[in-house]
Design a protein around this motif. Structure first.
Motif, PDB file in Angstrom:
ATOM      1  N   UNK A 181      16.621  30.110  22.065  1.00 16.58           N
ATOM      2  CA  UNK A 181      16.576  31.072  23.177  1.00 16.58           C
ATOM      3  C   UNK A 181      17.061  30.425  24.467  1.00 16.58           C
ATOM      4  N   UNK A 182      16.681  29.136  24.622  1.00 14.32           N
ATOM      5  CA  UNK A 182      17.086  28.411  25.817  1.00 14.32           C
ATOM      6  C   UNK A 182      18.596  28.229  25.865  1.00 14.32           C
ATOM      7  N   UNK A 183      19.174  27.897  24.692  1.00 14.47           N
ATOM      8  CA  UNK A 183      20.619  27.718  24.628  1.00 14.47           C
ATOM      9  C   UNK A 183      21.356  29.024  24.936  1.00 14.47           C
ATOM     10  N   UNK A 184      20.810  30.129  24.433  1.00 15.32           N
ATOM     11  CA  UNK A 184      21.434  31.424  24.688  1.00 15.32           C
ATOM     12  C   UNK A 184      21.395  31.756  26.177  1.00 15.32           C
ATOM     13  N   UNK A 185      20.263  31.447  26.828  1.00 16.50           N
ATOM     14  CA  UNK A 185      20.146  31.695  28.269  1.00 16.50           C
ATOM     15  C   UNK A 185      21.132  30.836  29.047  1.00 16.50           C
ATOM     16  N   UNK A 186      21.265  29.571  28.652  1.00 18.92           N
ATOM     17  CA  UNK A 186      22.209  28.677  29.321  1.00 18.92           C
ATOM     18  C   UNK A 186      23.643  29.160  29.151  1.00 18.92           C
ATOM     19  N   UNK A 187      23.945  29.664  27.934  1.00 18.96           N
ATOM     20  CA  UNK A 187      25.284  30.178  27.685  1.00 18.96           C
ATOM     21  C   UNK A 187      25.562  31.413  28.542  1.00 18.96           C
ATOM     22  N   UNK A 188      24.581  32.285  28.673  1.00 21.74           N
ATOM     23  CA  UNK A 188      24.740  33.486  29.496  1.00 21.74           C
ATOM     24  C   UNK A 188      24.940  33.130  30.967  1.00 21.74           C
ATOM     25  N   UNK A 189      24.123  32.197  31.452  1.00 18.89           N
ATOM     26  CA  UNK A 189      24.255  31.752  32.845  1.00 18.89           C
ATOM     27  C   UNK A 189      25.621  31.112  33.070  1.00 18.89           C
ATOM     28  N   UNK A 190      26.080  30.343  32.077  1.00 17.97           N
ATOM     29  CA  UNK A 190      27.396  29.707  32.185  1.00 17.97           C
ATOM     30  C   UNK A 190      28.512  30.720  32.284  1.00 17.97           C
ATOM     31  N   UNK A 191      28.447  31.782  31.452  1.00 19.62           N
ATOM     32  CA  UNK A 191      29.477  32.825  31.500  1.00 19.62           C
ATOM     33  C   UNK A 191      29.442  33.582  32.828  1.00 19.62           C
ATOM     34  N   UNK A 192      28.229  33.867  33.328  1.00 21.14           N
ATOM     35  CA  UNK A 192      28.103  34.573  34.611  1.00 21.14           C
ATOM     36  C   UNK A 192      28.704  33.724  35.731  1.00 21.14           C
ATOM     37  N   UNK A 193      28.411  32.425  35.728  1.00 23.92           N
ATOM     38  CA  UNK A 193      28.951  31.523  36.750  1.00 23.92           C
ATOM     39  C   UNK A 193      30.472  31.455  36.661  1.00 23.92           C
ATOM     40  N   UNK A 194      30.979  31.432  35.428  1.00 28.08           N
ATOM     41  CA  UNK A 194      32.429  31.360  35.236  1.00 28.08           C
ATOM     42  C   UNK A 194      33.118  32.607  35.794  1.00 28.08           C
ATOM     43  N   UNK A 195      32.596  33.779  35.467  1.00 30.35           N
ATOM     44  CA  UNK A 195      33.214  35.021  35.937  1.00 30.35           C
ATOM     45  C   UNK A 195      33.082  35.170  37.450  1.00 30.35           C
ATOM     46  N   UNK A 196      31.972  34.728  38.017  1.00 29.81           N
ATOM     47  CA  UNK A 196      31.832  34.763  39.470  1.00 29.81           C
ATOM     48  C   UNK A 196      32.874  33.867  40.133  1.00 29.81           C
ATOM     49  N   UNK A 197      33.091  32.693  39.548  1.00 26.41           N
ATOM     50  CA  UNK A 197      34.105  31.779  40.079  1.00 26.41           C
ATOM     51  C   UNK A 197      35.491  32.408  40.009  1.00 26.41           C
TER      52      UNK A 197
END
Length: 283
Positions: free
Chosen positions: A1-17
């Motif tokens: 679950x933690x890895x999935x959350x990190x992956x989601x946060x990573x994608x959100x940060x990428x798209x914001x960038x």
């Protein structure tokens, strides 16, 4: 679950960038467009306002009524299109020969071609002016087209040599078995294979020719022969700096380039992908 959350946060940060990066890239174009539709009294306001109080389209009318801008657009279109087509035609032929024929000095020739493309424009201006003057090619489409081919051809040859080098020789061997001549192999087999790359190179050449300023300013002194960049640069008079007209003209002359990118988007992406498969040339 933690890895999935990190992956989601990573994608959100990428798209914001990506979104922020695209907005920063578009800011000059957005500011230019907003300037072109502002009322005249709001252009010089301090502090500057992003959003105009109402849409003002008179500057776009002025571009075509107060200036021969349609003629400038036509001149740029004729010169850039012709120079691009001839550069691709000659460049593809030369690139195919350089990628397939092995002869003494081939590597040196490629280095010379690359070196020629790095010459600063100002360094070649005087000799080219004298050549065109002696050939009675000043203020002619032919003179400017030949000049544009001269600075576009090295880039076209270099890039297309790399694309041809990535094609397996098995295609040519199969064509030879089927009885194709070298010319038939080149036109019917090789050129269709690098079609996406040709669009990418052609777009780069066209943009360079469309935006070129110094050669056009020097070789085209007659008003009816000027291209778009020179025409816009000469909008200001001794007593007036028409920011609104210049902003509107810059938007109008950018639209053909945007249209080209949108129309040939798939071919351009495919060409860039093909060019990234291998980063070397066979020697």
């Amino acid at each position: 679950m933690k890895k999935k959350t990190q992956r989601t946060v990573g994608w959100i940060a990428f798209y914001l960038f990506v979104i922020i990066f695209v907005i920063l890239l578009l800011l000059p174009f957005i500011w230019q467009f907003l300037t072109s539709v502002k009322p005249l009294n709001e252009i010089a306001e301090m502090p500057a306002k992003w959003i105009p109080s109402h849409i003002h389209g008179d500057f776009y009318v002025n571009v075509f009524t107060k200036h021969p801008f349609a003629r400038y657009m036509l001149n740029s279109l004729i010169v850039a299109t012709t120079a691009t087509l001839l550069s691709l035609l000659v460049g593809a032929s030369a690139a195919y020969a350089l990628s397939r024929l092995h002869f003494k000095g081939r590597t040196v020739l490629l280095m010379v071609i690359l070196g020629v493309s790095m010459f600063p424009t100002i360094a070649t201006l005087s000799p080219l002016y004298l050549i065109l003057k002696n050939m009675n090619l000043l203020n002619t489409y032919r003179g400017l087209i030949l000049t544009y081919i001269g600075f576009s051809l090295p880039m076209a040859i270099w890039l297309m040599t790399n694309f041809f080098s990535q094609i397996e020789r098995g295609f040519e061997e199969a064509a030879a078995i089927d009885g194709c001549s070298y010319f038939q192999t080149f036109t019917k087999i090789m050129l269709p294979l690098i079609k996406p790359a040709t669009f990418s190179v052609g777009l780069l050449v066209f943009i360079n020719c469309w935006n070129e300023y110094l050669y056009s300013l020097t070789f085209m002194s007659k008003d009816n022969m000027r291209t778009v960049p020179v025409g816009i640069a000469l909008f200001p008079s001794n007593y007036q700096l028409p920011w609104g007209d210049m902003a509107a003209a810059s938007i109008v002359c950018t639209l053909p380039l945007i249209a080209l990118v949108l129309i040939f988007q798939k071919n351009i992406v495919a060409g860039l992908t093909t060019g990234g498969m291998k980063g070397y040339i066979y020697y």
